[in-house]
Design an enzyme around this catalytic site. Structure first.
Site, short mmCIF file in Angstrom:
data_model
loop_
_atom_site.label_atom_id
_atom_site.label_comp_id
_atom_site.label_asym_id
_atom_site.label_seq_id
_atom_site.Cartn_x
_atom_site.Cartn_y
_atom_site.Cartn_z
N ASP A 40 -7.21 -1.49 -4.25
CA ASP A 40 -8.25 -1.17 -3.27
C ASP A 40 -9.24 -0.16 -3.85
O ASP A 40 -10.44 -0.25 -3.60
CB ASP A 40 -7.65 -0.62 -1.98
CG ASP A 40 -6.72 -1.60 -1.29
OD1 ASP A 40 -6.92 -2.82 -1.45
OD2 ASP A 40 -5.80 -1.13 -0.59
N ASP A 53 0.85 -1.19 0.00
CA ASP A 53 0.00 0.00 0.00
C ASP A 53 0.89 1.24 0.00
O ASP A 53 2.04 1.18 0.44
CB ASP A 53 -0.89 0.02 1.24
CG ASP A 53 -1.91 -1.11 1.27
OD1 ASP A 53 -2.47 -1.43 0.20
OD2 ASP A 53 -2.17 -1.65 2.36
#
Length: 166
Positions: free
Chosen positions: A141, A123
């Site tokens: 995401d 991330d």
């Protein structure tokens, strides 16, 4: 009996999401070292911050002893397979169904690649305001979230679309 063209060509959008996600993660791994160090993009709102998540959204089950990796791998495979079958049964012109499904599939597979390769998801998008930080996330995401929101929104407010599921 004639068959209508199905929505499987929308998987090209899924492939684009996967490619963009993987390229962005490759960039993040190369450019944002060390992990956890913020790189301001829009001060007071957005940083690039490399982070790793062995769990799911909001680090759900990140504390597991490794079993969660395989749980999320199987979950991503099953959900992606179900959504591909849904696309197969959806008319090509039904973009209100095909677009969200393609985004979710692309996002799920983007994060699946990370789990298979590194046992965790990379991330790097860090949205914040003062001391409040939203959990760090990635483009996969975004695909999952936007796809899910569009699926719900089109389902609730889109009316009866033409050429839906056969």
């Amino acid at each position: 009996m004639t068959t209508k063209p199905n929505a499987l060509p929308w998987l090209l959008l899924s492939a684009a999401v996967i490619v963009l996600d993987q390229l962005s993660k490759w960039w993040a791994l190369a450019a944002l070292q060390p992990a956890g160090m913020p790189h301001p993009v829009i001060p007071g709102l957005l940083n690039w911050t490399l982070a790793y998540n062995p769990g799911a959204a909001f680090s759900f089950l990140a504390w597991g002893n490794g079993w969660q990796r395989w749980f999320f791998v199987v979950l991503a495979l099953v959900i992606s397979a179900v959504l591909v079958v849904w696309l197969l049964r959806t008319a090509r012109r039904d973009w209100r169904t095909a677009l969200p499904l393609a985004l979710v599939i692309g996002g799920a597979i983007g994060n699946l690649i990370d789990r298979l390769h590194a046992a965790q998801v990379t991330d790097f998008i860090d949205v914040y305001h003062r001391d409040w930080h939203y959990p760090v996330f990635n483009l996969a995401d975004c695909g999952i979230t936007v796809g899910a929101v569009l699926l719900v929104a089109f389902g609730l407010f889109g009316g009866k679309g033409q050429g839906g599921v056969r």
